[in-house]
Design a protein around this motif. Structure first.
Motif, short mmCIF file in Angstrom:
data_model
loop_
_atom_site.label_atom_id
_atom_site.label_comp_id
_atom_site.label_asym_id
_atom_site.label_seq_id
_atom_site.Cartn_x
_atom_site.Cartn_y
_atom_site.Cartn_z
N GLU A 51 -40.24 -21.83 -18.16
CA GLU A 51 -39.28 -22.93 -18.33
C GLU A 51 -38.49 -23.19 -17.05
OE1 GLU A 51 -36.57 -24.14 -22.04
OE2 GLU A 51 -35.56 -22.65 -20.83
N ARG A 80 -36.97 -21.38 -31.09
CA ARG A 80 -37.67 -22.66 -31.30
C ARG A 80 -37.31 -23.25 -32.67
NH1 ARG A 80 -39.47 -24.07 -26.21
NH2 ARG A 80 -40.83 -22.52 -25.29
N ALA A 130 -34.62 -24.58 -24.05
CA ALA A 130 -35.21 -25.05 -25.31
C ALA A 130 -35.86 -23.90 -26.06
CB ALA A 130 -36.24 -26.14 -25.02
N GLY A 163 -33.60 -26.97 -27.75
CA GLY A 163 -34.86 -26.92 -28.50
C GLY A 163 -34.75 -27.62 -29.84
N GLY A 192 -43.86 -23.46 -28.70
CA GLY A 192 -42.82 -24.19 -29.42
C GLY A 192 -43.11 -24.34 -30.90
#
Lengths: 261, 261, 261, 261
Positions: free
Chosen positions: A232, B21, B9, C252, B44
């Motif tokens: 990331e 996630r 994220a 996320g 994800g």
């Protein structure tokens, strides 16, 4: 004949064949999970189904803890320097020190020594627990495996204990660990929760692992998260992340003139 | 308002809660394996059962390769210096460079670019394979993911292809990879086998992974073995392992007198 | 006879004797400085007095840059995990990547190729400079060795150029580097200063160093600072330094229920 | 106001200005050597000329020891994996553990504690030396800073003692270290030489350094050599250097059949 330079009991490679602890690795892959093979590598024998399940949970509960962990912060900074993925991950692994995952080893050592002593002296574990809590209070040292900077009840501990019950791997080390926790309020004035490090320590001790390989659980568990953060940072964040100069408080000597020379 | 310093994220930590996630990690642990959680961290989304099985195999086949790997040799030397377990493992992870696991990324990049181009140009994959083999022969460059210094038929490749068939994750990238292998004898005068790096590259490409996270598979796969070697070196081998002085051949200038000053 | 496993042109150790590039190391120590010995190790020959002076400056100008550098931040985080001094320093060294010190190699490569080409084609360096600036503008790529996130005039560059003049090691690479800088305002709309990486690149090129060892200057230069930060973090700051959970912005997917299984 | 996240007494960066321990770094560069600036970084004050000279020697004597050092072997293996220069160097730095350079800290700690105690108790250092040698003999522990696997008289120790005499930095710690050495034959049955680690420990103690920064001397001293080896491995040796499969002796369980499942 001179002593061979390299010897190992772990594995043997020959052309087209990889032997791990006596087994042909390819005869195991597909039948035994990654967690089971890890067990084999570290213990020398294959796990039972219950041990395999517990092993998988032990490697899973710590898999991610966001940037709220110095190892992850280190990964992000190193990745932001423009290095290959593995180099950033490597810096994070270097961070699994005494104060970050290291309590697994310390706590497992303590539990293993104390359970052994209690058994030899036919002493109830409750007595050992009291003695331990008193000793750490007196030494004014941190009880390894207890307390957490963020969690007041570590969700990972609860999950581990639940599965340890289901898989029947619980034993005296876990009993002792819980017993210690129950005494902390009385002795330290506030509840020191059994944290994930302490709980892993207890369960792997009940499973028969040497305390000195305790950090291995943390290392393997955290690696997928480190990879995710390195990735990331490299591809979805800005390069050259660093503390900005005006965020750093300088506490050194005031500005002074260089001596004449 | 200034841009926040840290954004991710991947996950969110709050007191007593870890979200990965979007999912509460503790709702997944016990239901989803370590390999499945790794999939979630990197993609994800949660894997299907077939993807989860394949994922576990991808993380398992490279789990150990004895000292016949420079990363493992590095772990042994660093461990022999008297460092904590994680420090030796970290040095091994640093070694997953372009020539040791790195072919996964290179090969996955090549396969992904070529499958995309073939699809856009409605060109048969066999034609792409021929074009690739010719190109690398002409450039006199190593085909990434082909050939092995020890194995003449990589047992890990065979296992991976078998499970990829069973789990139905095979697709055009694997087809292209096999097609290239079948042409190597004709073009290079000897069969260059599809090695484990190349085969992982093909399968993760068929599973939809970005080639740039390819080394992550190798890193996670090898880590349990690195831990085993660090542990063995620390507790079952001699400290301070180093090339002996009389085994090193010196090829520099002959001994000479220091200049007068 | 098989090829020996280990060969090196750098040095030879025998009982009670250490030979470096042909010289008995102990005949040099005390006569030649650390910087001079570094020159010997990397070049194979001893430096002149002027080269020795320049070498010392090259290793000195980057010796410290506070926490305003991702490598230092990584050192602090890893040290805060409770690891030995060298382990924290090692994580910092891992951070000297393409975007943090790496411009030395890129810039030195560019300058060496361009000076060589200009000499072969009997082309004035000014023409090369124009051509380079145009090329990078067109490619929309960063000019390696120019611009700085904090400094608008890099004090280290000025010092390096001053000593390069005094010691007479300046040559065409430095000339080209300055010529490029002088053209940046015209071509990029703002002055891109020759930064410390670019200036080191120019000077070591004029001194005859291979561009591929360029990062070595940055590594050695920064190491004393990394040691100072590891030490300060270990003994004068709090353990387990990490981003606090409420400082991390999660981007996320929203919280969602785990699928039933 | 919340506690600032980053604080340091080492340095301060502002646009176009770098302050180290109160001094403008650019006012020092050119007047003070790299070794002197290292002294400033670690001690907070500039060295005298004699201290500066000694510092340079302390950083110079260990600058290279060929492949006869596990850290260098680790660098070579990691470099052979195809990684950037700094990544290979970083793996070598990780190797400066308790058994490779680490004796500097252990020995410095011992000498500092014993000299302090002798001074407080008005006890002659000779008496302390005898007591120390007896204690280690009794505990059957290795005397930190004594003995060497290759050298029977460490040439680096002789050079360090010579310069320590010339620069007048010798004091009670060096006296105690030599006193211990002189007693080893009598107590251990063979002369345990004061090795380079022990001698550095003694001298830096006489110079007033905290024993806990002792490894810093070894780290900085060895880094130029690690860079030279990483460079030589990357560009003048074969890639993927690893123990050959048939050189590794497997000592694990005999080959066995995988259980049916």
């Amino acid at each position: 004949m001179p002593e061979p330079f390299w010897k190992t009991a772990i594995s043997k490679v020959e052309p087209n064949k990889i032997i791990v602890r006596g087994y042909n690795l390819m005869d195991l892959v597909g039948k035994y999970s990654y967690a089971s093979l890890t067990y084999l590598l570290w213990r020398g024998e294959l796990p039972t189904d219950a041990q395999a399940k517990m092993m998988d949970i032990l490697l899973s509960v710590c898999i991610e803890h966001s940037l709220n962990a110095p190892s992850v912060d280190a990964v992000r900074f190193v990745a932001s320097c423009g290095v290959p993925l593995q180099s950033a991950v490597s810096a994070g692994v270097a961070g699994f020190g005494d104060w970050h995952g290291g309590a697994i080893e310390e706590a497992a050592r303590l539990l293993q020594e104390e359970v052994k002593a209690a058994s030899e002296n036919k002493r109830p574990l409750r007595t050992s627990a009291e003695e331990i809590v008193k000793r750490y209070k007196q030494k004014k040292e941190k009880l390894p495996g207890y307390g957490h900077p963020t969690h007041t009840s570590d969700p990972r501990t609860r999950k581990l204990l639940e599965i340890a019950g289901e898989t029947n791997v619980r034993g005296p080390h876990t009993e002792l660990a819980e017993s210690i926790e129950s005494l902390t309020t009385e002795f330290f004035g506030r509840r020191l929760i059994l944290n994930v490090d302490g709980c892993i320590a207890a369960i792997i001790s009940d499973m028969g692992f040497d305390w000195r390989i305790g950090k291995g659980f943390f290392i393997v568990s955290r690696t997928p998260g480190l990879v995710a953060h390195a990735y990331e940072q490299l591809y979805y964040d800005k390069p050259y992340k660093a503390a900005r100069w005006n965020e750093v408080v300088y506490t050194g000597p005031a500005e002074r003139k260089a001596p004449d020379r």
